[in-house]
Design an enzyme around this catalytic site. Structure first.
Site, PDB file in Angstrom:
ATOM      1  N   LYS A  75       0.864  -1.187   0.000  1.00 44.28           N
ATOM      2  CA  LYS A  75       0.000   0.000   0.000  1.00 44.28           C
ATOM      3  C   LYS A  75       0.900   1.237   0.000  1.00 44.28           C
ATOM      4  CE  LYS A  75      -3.908   1.937   2.674  1.00 44.28           C
ATOM      5  NZ  LYS A  75      -4.835   1.715   3.803  1.00 44.28           N
ATOM      6  N   SER A 150      -9.720   2.195   2.751  1.00 45.65           N
ATOM      7  CA  SER A 150      -8.776   2.921   1.935  1.00 45.65           C
ATOM      8  C   SER A 150      -7.790   2.038   1.167  1.00 45.65           C
ATOM      9  CB  SER A 150      -7.996   3.884   2.829  1.00 45.65           C
ATOM     10  OG  SER A 150      -7.234   3.160   3.786  1.00 45.65           O
ATOM     11  N   SER A 174     -10.126  -0.442   6.809  1.00 38.33           N
ATOM     12  CA  SER A 174      -9.530  -0.273   5.481  1.00 38.33           C
ATOM     13  C   SER A 174      -8.913  -1.507   4.853  1.00 38.33           C
ATOM     14  CB  SER A 174      -8.482   0.830   5.512  1.00 38.33           C
ATOM     15  OG  SER A 174      -9.124   2.076   5.448  1.00 38.33           O
TER      16      SER A 174
END
Ligand code: GLN
Length: 463
Positions: A75, A150, A174
């Site tokens: 990420k 996210s 997330s």
């Protein structure tokens, strides 16, 4: 589409049916051809080739691990020395990490091949990946839908077979919410069981790095390779409770009005399936479970406002044009933070301000303790608390951007585990009539990841 598991790929590598170079090329080629906007950057061919060479040498020397040669993704908020890491924000568009996050160092030791960094909501704030400064990621199951957020880039990348596994971070859901929206497995590990060293801080008392994978088995393999105590993170610990299933699960009573009927019917199907496997499932009162969302939207912005204060155009990040030193801060933060980030900094600054601190922040801290006690008590009797992962399947791109509160409601079931520092696993449990994945979530006892994996495997068999 079904993609091979880590173990299947490892067996092929061991038996020399494929080479690391071929395996990695297959995934990287798919990633390059994809138009999902899952990756912010696929690393340079030379960079990937160097990692492949290390992995191949490990096989030759007999030091390969089960992750050696596996193409994985980071990420865009996890530091990989020498590589740009931006939090998918304009603010850090040109920021190069000067060191490796502990999870990255562990992946290097394991010989995994990090092929790129994935798109996300700016600084991990959002539930759809639409808050990225670089455009939304699309859901591979229906490109008009969001992949969740996210960690939406990581979720889409795994779901579309662009990598074998990906790192996500979970502050309020997330990892689990995008996992549910894209039909993959996502684990929120117990707070502290994974080092946060090298993770960009959002809400420091809530943030956890975790695995996003195709199967529960893969999630365990991946997680085992990066968990553990780390001298760089004083909150990290090494603890694990052995599995001993009582075959008792609890469902919190919740208002079914706000839940999508297809999510409910899928959830009921899983409940029935678990009962056939011999589980007792009780509906129990957790009076403050639903309050976790309100607590979260006070504590999280408070921590965000403090953590993002360093991004001021002087210490970190890019700098906007300004006429005087006094204007640098405001001009930079006004121009380079997106609207959701600015909203949360304002809310956080407000709840921490002198006149309102007791009314909001201190009340939320007190309620956090109550929520934790309620969950802990329930988990003395039950193996886990079972809920749908999300109230709805993936929603449309653009559908909720102008309605932050309805966006925040997608975190209803995921936030309590972060607030209470409990682990939680989202497992795909089926699809809606329109073909959109849905998931169920198990919230476990602290450091009870092994029990969650055991439960998740049962869902994989019955769904
Ligand atoms: N969707 C939640 C939020 O917007 C959770 C974010 C996260 O877990 N990083 O804050």
């Amino acid at each position: 589409m079904e993609y091979p598991t880590i173990e299947q790929l490892h067996t092929k590598l061991i038996n020399k049916e494929i080479t690391v170079a071929d395996l990695v090329a297959e995934y990287v080629d798919r990633a390059k051809a994809s138009d999902l906007n899952a990756f912010r950057e696929i690393f340079a061919d030379t960079d990937i080739a160097a990692q492949v060479a290390v992995a191949e040498a490990m096989f030759q020397q007999g030091t390969a691990t089960v992750l050696t040669g596996m193409p994985i993704a980071l990420k865009d908020n996890i530091l990989f020395g020498g590589h740009v890491v931006s939090g998918s924000s304009k603010m850090l568009e040109h920021y190069t990490a000067s060191y490796d996050a502990t999870v990255v160092a562990k992946m290097k030791e394991a010989g995994a091949v990090i092929i790129g960094r994935t798109n996300m909501d700016e600084f991990a704030m959002g539930s759809s990946t639409e808050n990225s400064a670089y455009g939304p990621t699309k859901n591979p199951h229906d490109t008009s839908k969001v992949p969740g957020g996210s960690s939406g880039g990581s979720a889409a990348a795994v779901a579309a077979g662009l990598c074998v596994a990906a790192f996500g971070s979970d502050t309020g859901g997330s990892i689990r919410q995008p996992a549910a929206f894209t039909g993959i497995v996502g684990l929120l590990p117990t707070y502290g069981s994974v080092s946060r060293h090298g993770l960009m801080a959002m809400g420091s008392s809530l943030d956890v790095i975790g695995p996003m994978t195709h199967t529960v088995g893969d999630a365990k393999i991946f997680y085992d390779a990066f968990k553990g105590k780390d001298s760089y993170d004083g909150t990290s610990q090494e603890q694990s409770i052995a599995v001993s299933l009582k075959k008792k699960l609890a469902m919190p009573k919740f208002d079914k009005g706000g839940i999508d009927p297809e999510v409910l019917s899928n959830f009921e199907m899983i409940v029935e399936g678990l009962k056939k496997e011999g589980f007792t499932i009780d509906e129990i009162e957790l009076p403050h479970f639903a309050d976790a969302l309100a607590v979260y939207y006070i504590l999280m912005p408070a921590e965000v406002s403090s953590n993002l204060a360093r991004l001021d155009g002087i210490r970190y990040g890019d700098r906007a044009e300004s006429v005087s030193i006094n204007d640098v801060y405001g001009d930079t933060r006004g121009a380079l933070f997106g609207p959701e980030t600015r909203r949360r900094i304002l809310v956080g600054t407000y709840v921490l301000s002198h006149g309102y601190y007791d009314a909001y922040y201190n009340k939320a801290v007190a309620l956090r303790a109550t929520i934790r006690k309620e969950l802990e008590q329930a988990l003395e009797t039950y193996d886990a608390i079972l809920t749908p992962t999300t109230p709805t399947p993936a929603f449309g791109i653009g559908e909720k951007v102008n309605d932050p509160v309805s966006m925040y409601l997608s975190d209803l079931f995921t936030v309590p585990a972060n607030i209470a520092h409990h682990p939680a696993l989202s497992v795909p449990s089926g699809k809606s009539a329109a073909g959109l994945p849905v998931g169920v979530q198990f919230i476990g006892a602290r450091f009870g990841e092994e029990t969650l994996f055991a439960l998740g495997k049962i869902v994989e068999d019955i769904r």
